[in-house]
Design a protein around this motif. Structure first.
Motif, short mmCIF file in Angstrom:
data_model
loop_
_atom_site.label_atom_id
_atom_site.label_comp_id
_atom_site.label_asym_id
_atom_site.label_seq_id
_atom_site.Cartn_x
_atom_site.Cartn_y
_atom_site.Cartn_z
N LEU A 12 0.89 -1.11 0.16
CA LEU A 12 -0.02 -0.04 0.06
C LEU A 12 0.80 1.20 0.02
CD1 LEU A 12 -2.87 -1.08 2.56
CD2 LEU A 12 -3.08 -0.89 -0.02
N ASP A 13 1.83 1.09 0.66
CA ASP A 13 2.91 2.32 0.52
C ASP A 13 3.42 2.54 -0.84
OD1 ASP A 13 2.59 3.13 3.20
OD2 ASP A 13 4.55 2.14 3.78
N MET A 14 3.83 1.23 -1.47
CA MET A 14 4.16 1.56 -2.80
C MET A 14 3.13 2.02 -3.81
SD MET A 14 6.95 0.69 -4.65
CE MET A 14 6.79 1.97 -5.29
N LEU A 15 1.82 1.61 -3.57
CA LEU A 15 0.90 2.31 -4.35
C LEU A 15 0.73 3.47 -4.17
CD1 LEU A 15 -1.54 1.65 -6.20
CD2 LEU A 15 -2.86 1.18 -4.11
N ARG A 16 0.82 4.29 -3.04
CA ARG A 16 0.65 5.46 -2.74
C ARG A 16 1.99 6.20 -3.45
NH1 ARG A 16 3.67 8.11 0.82
NH2 ARG A 16 4.39 6.26 1.67
N GLU A 17 3.32 5.79 -3.20
CA GLU A 17 4.23 6.38 -3.88
C GLU A 17 4.11 6.53 -5.44
OE1 GLU A 17 8.41 6.07 -2.22
OE2 GLU A 17 7.84 4.45 -1.27
N ILE A 18 3.82 5.48 -6.08
CA ILE A 18 3.46 5.33 -7.39
C ILE A 18 2.30 6.57 -7.93
CG2 ILE A 18 2.29 4.07 -9.46
CD1 ILE A 18 3.72 1.59 -8.03
N ARG A 19 1.14 6.66 -6.94
CA ARG A 19 0.39 7.54 -7.42
C ARG A 19 0.90 8.94 -7.26
NH1 ARG A 19 -3.39 7.67 -9.91
NH2 ARG A 19 -2.22 9.31 -10.90
N CYS A 20 1.79 9.25 -6.33
CA CYS A 20 2.42 10.54 -6.16
C CYS A 20 3.38 10.74 -7.36
CB CYS A 20 3.09 10.75 -5.08
SG CYS A 20 2.27 10.76 -3.47
N GLU A 21 3.96 9.86 -8.12
CA GLU A 21 5.15 9.98 -9.00
C GLU A 21 4.20 10.33 -10.39
OE1 GLU A 21 8.41 10.62 -10.83
OE2 GLU A 21 8.22 10.13 -8.79
N LEU A 22 2.96 9.54 -10.53
CA LEU A 22 2.57 9.78 -11.73
C LEU A 22 1.44 11.10 -11.98
CD1 LEU A 22 0.63 6.39 -12.08
CD2 LEU A 22 2.77 6.98 -13.50
N GLY A 23 1.61 11.92 -10.99
CA GLY A 23 0.56 13.00 -10.83
C GLY A 23 -0.94 12.72 -11.46
#
Length: 256
Positions: free
Chosen positions: A63-74
Motif C-alpha cells: 500500500l505504501d508502494m501504491l501511494r508512492e506510484i500515485r504521487c509519482e504519476l501526478g
C-alpha cells in the motif's frame, strides 16, 4: 454508441484509443523509475501489475508502494492489477487473498481503476459492487494466452461480462492464425455497436496480433497497452512508437 468514462482528465471511449503503460518492476526503485518514464512519455494511463512486486504479501509495504506510484504519476490515471497465474500472470494466490489485495488497493484511494479477472472468481458481481462502493471504476477482464476461441464464444464472454456491473470490458487472446485476429476485431465491433455502451478493450497478443494494438479506433477498442520497460504481455510496442503509428492511422481515417 460507446458512452465515455472520464477518469481524472482522460476520457475513455472517446476519440483515439488511450495508451496505457504497465509497470512491471519487482521493487521500489524499478517501479518509481517506470512511473517517471510513463510521465515523461505522457502515456494516457498507467497500470501497476502488482503481481510482479516482490513484497506484495506485505500489505503495509504494497500500500505504501501504491501511494508512492500515485504521487509519482501526478494526474495520470492508475489501474491496479494483480494478474494471477491462471490468466498468464505471476501471482500464485488464493481467491480470498486476491480479493483482499484488490479491495485494499481500492479502499486506499490511490487507484482510479481496478482490474477484476471476471471468469476466475466466484461471486464476481458482488466483488465488483464492493469495489464500486470505494469509488473506483472496475475493468472486468479475461485473458487466454494459448488460443482464440470461436466468435460466438468471444461474443458471449463480452455479453456475460457486461451483466456484471463493471465499467469497462477487457479481452485479450492469443491468435494461432490471422483469422483469429480478424475474428476478435469483428466481434469487438459488433459488441460496441449492438450490445453495450460501455468502453471495450480488446487485443490479440503476439506479433500476429500486433495490428489490434494499433487499429483500435477502427474496430471499437478504447485502450491499448504499450511499454516503457518490460512488456506485460506479448506484442506490446514502446509508447512513442505506438503513438506515432496510431496518429498516422487516425490521420488516414480522417482524410478518407
Amino acid at each position: 454508441m460507446t458512452k465515455e468514462i472520464k477518469i481524472r482528465e482522460i476520457s475513455i471511449g472517446n476519440g483515439q484509443p488511450k495508451i496505457c503503460a504497465p509497470m512491471t518492476g519487482k521493487d521500489r526503485t524499478a517501479l518509481l523509475e517506470e512511473a517517471c518514464k510513463i510521465r515523461e512519455v505522457k502515456a494516457d494511463l498507467a497500470e501497476w501489475r502488482a503481481d510482479f512486486y516482490e513484497e506484495l504479501s506485505n500489505e503495509e509495504r504494497f500500500l505504501d508502494m501504491l501511494r508512492e506510484i500515485r504521487c509519482e504519476l501526478g494526474e495520470i490515471p492508475l489501474i491496479f492489477t494483480i494478474r494471477t497465474a491462471s490468466e498468464g500472470g505471476n501471482a500464485e494466490i488464493s481467491e480470498k487473498e486476491y480479493e483482499e489485495y484488490i479491495l485494499a488497493a481500492a479502499e486506499s484511494g490511490n487507484a482510479d481503476l481496478v482490474d477484476v479477472e471476471y471468469f476466475s472468481h466466484e461471486n464476481v458481481s458482488d466483488l465488483i459492487s464492493r469495489l464500486h462502493r470505494t469509488g473506483v471504476k472496475v475493468i472486468a477482464s479475461t485473458h487466454d494466452f494459448e488460443k482464440t476461441d470461436d466468435s460466438n464464444i468471444l461474443k458471449n464472454r463480452f455479453i456475460d461480462m457486461d451483466t456484471s456491473g463493471a465499467d469497462i470490458l477487457k479481452m485479450a487472446v492469443m491468435p494461432q492464425k490471422f483469422d483469429d485476429v480478424a475474428d476478435l476485431m469483428q466481434v469487438t465491433k459488433e459488441i460496441t455497436e449492438e450490445y453495450t455502451e460501455k468502453p471495450v478493450i480488446a487485443m490479440s497478443m503476439g506479433n500476429l496480433g500486433s495490428m489490434s494494438r494499433i487499429a483500435g479506433e477502427n474496430f471499437g477498442s478504447a485502450v491499448t497497452f504499450a511499454t516503457v520497460g518490460k512488456a506485460s504481455a506479448p506484442g506490446q510496442f514502446p509508447v512513442e512508437e505506438l503513438r506515432m503509428m496510431m496518429n498516422a492511422l487516425h490521420k488516414k481515417n480522417v482524410e478518407d
